[in-house]
Enzyme design. Sequence first.
Site, PDB file in Angstrom:
ATOM      1  N   CYS A 269      31.369  48.500  30.883  1.00  0.00           N
ATOM      2  CA  CYS A 269      32.009  49.828  30.377  1.00  0.00           C
ATOM      3  C   CYS A 269      33.400  49.475  30.923  1.00  0.00           C
ATOM      4  CB  CYS A 269      31.296  50.917  30.600  1.00  0.00           C
ATOM      5  SG  CYS A 269      31.865  52.342  29.579  1.00  0.00           S
ATOM      6  N   HIS A 400      25.595  50.857  29.057  1.00  0.00           N
ATOM      7  CA  HIS A 400      25.032  51.168  30.430  1.00  0.00           C
ATOM      8  C   HIS A 400      23.428  50.927  30.457  1.00  0.00           C
ATOM      9  CE1 HIS A 400      28.588  52.973  32.042  1.00  0.00           C
ATOM     10  NE2 HIS A 400      28.845  53.443  30.699  1.00  0.00           N
TER      11      HIS A 400
END
Length: 461
Positions: A269, A400
Site C-alpha cells: 500500500c 493488505h
Amino acid sequence: LAAGVAPHTDFNPVLLKPATDIGAQVIIHGRAVASLSAKDYHAYKPTAMAAVMQSWDRLCSGFEAVLVEGAGSPAEINLRDRDIANMGFAEAADVPVVLVADIDRGGVFAHLVGTLELLSPSEQARVKGFVINRFRGDLGLLQSGLDWLEARTGRPVFGVLPYLHGLFLDAEDALADSAADVRAGEAALRVIAPVYSRISNHTDLDPLRLHPQVDFRWIGPGQAIPPADLIVLPGSKSVQADLAWLRAQGWETAIRRHLRYGGKVIGICGGFQMLGRQLADPLGLEGAPGTMPGLGLLEVDTVLEQHKQLRNLRGRLANLSRGDGSESAHEKPAVETAADGGRPHGMGAEVTGYEIHMGVTSGPALARPALWLAHGNEVAATRPDGAVSADGQILGTYVHGLFDAPAALSALLAWAGLDAATLEGAGQVDLAARREADLDRLADSIEAHIDLAALFAPNRI
C-alpha cells in the site's frame, strides 16, 4: 473476529487518521469528511456523536448483545466536554460500565480508584465493578488488595485474569510489544521493517513475526538498520510524511545497498507508493498539497484522489520465479478447474486480503503485476495488481493481508530466499488458525477467572 461477525463501519463509526501531531483526517462511516486540527475536531464532536449514535441504534436493532470498548482513559477530565468515546457515550447510550486495569503496568489500585474518583457522580453510578488484567504471581498475595478495593469503592472485582504468555491477538493501533513472545525456533531468514511515524496496518506483518524460520524485527527511529534478506515497507497514514521520515533515518541508502547485495524488498500500500518515481497529493488529503519524488525503484507514479478504494480481495500471486519478474499484465491467466476442491492448476499461491487507499498508481512497471485478483464474486483472477521489478528483487502491492494465507506466505518467503527444505521443515504458519486458537484460549481464561454470572446479573447490565 471473536464474535464471527463480518466487519462493518458501524463497529468503528468515527476513525481519526493522524496527519500531524495536532491534526487528523476524520473518517465517518468509512468515508473521509474533513481534515481538522485537534481544536477544530473538538468543536466537530457533536456532529461525530450523531454518527456514533446512528451506528449504536443500528447495532442494537441487529444484535442481542453489544460490547462497547472505550478509547483512551474514561477519566480524561480535560476532554469530558463533548466526549464521544468513553463516559460521554456511556451517558448518551445509557449503558453500564466495567473498568479494566492492566496490573502488568503497575499501580493498578491507584488506576482504578483514581479513575473512579475523577468521574462525575452520574458517571460513577454507571461503574458496576472492576476486572484486573494480566496478573502474574500468587493470587493469594493480591487478595488483601482486592478486599480493600471492594470496601473502598463499594463495587465488586469480577475477576483477575492471568498473564497469558505467548498470546497472539491483533493489535489495534500501537505496535505489539511482544514480538519476542511469539517468535520461536532457529530463524533462517532475516526480515526487517521500519516503524514510520504514521505507520498503518502493521498487522500485515504478523505472519512474519509468527513464523519460526523468520527473524523479524521492527526498526524504530534512531536504531541502526541491520543487514537482512527481506525489507518490508508497510502501509502509512501519511505517505509523503513517512517517506521523508524514511529518508531522514537513512533507509533510502540502506535499501539501495540492500538491493545491490541481492536482497528483496516488498512494499504494501503506502510502502508500494514509496517505491515509485513520484507521489502527488494535489488535494492535500494527507498533508500540505504537493508532489514528492519517490524512491524510484519501480517505474510507477501515484496520485492521491478523494475517493478511497475499499474492498475485500482474493486472488493469487503472479509467477515470481520468472527471470523477467512476472507474467505480463496483458496476458490473462488461464484457469483450469482442479479436482482438488477447485484450486486452479499452474497458478501462484492463493491470496486473500483487502485494499484501503486513496492512491491511483500508473506506470510501465504495472505490466509485470505482483498479483492477479478476482472481480467481485468471479472465480477467475483476472485483474492485475501491483508490480514486480524486472530483476525480480522488488515487489509492490495494494493488498493488505498479503502474508495471511499459508501458501502465499510460504511462496513469498521462498522468493525472499528461504530454501524449500527449511520451509517444509517449519510447516505452514496459518494466521487465521493461530488467531482462532488464541481467541479460544482467551475465552477459556475469561470463563475460568471471571464471575460471569455476577457480571451479567440483571441488576448490573
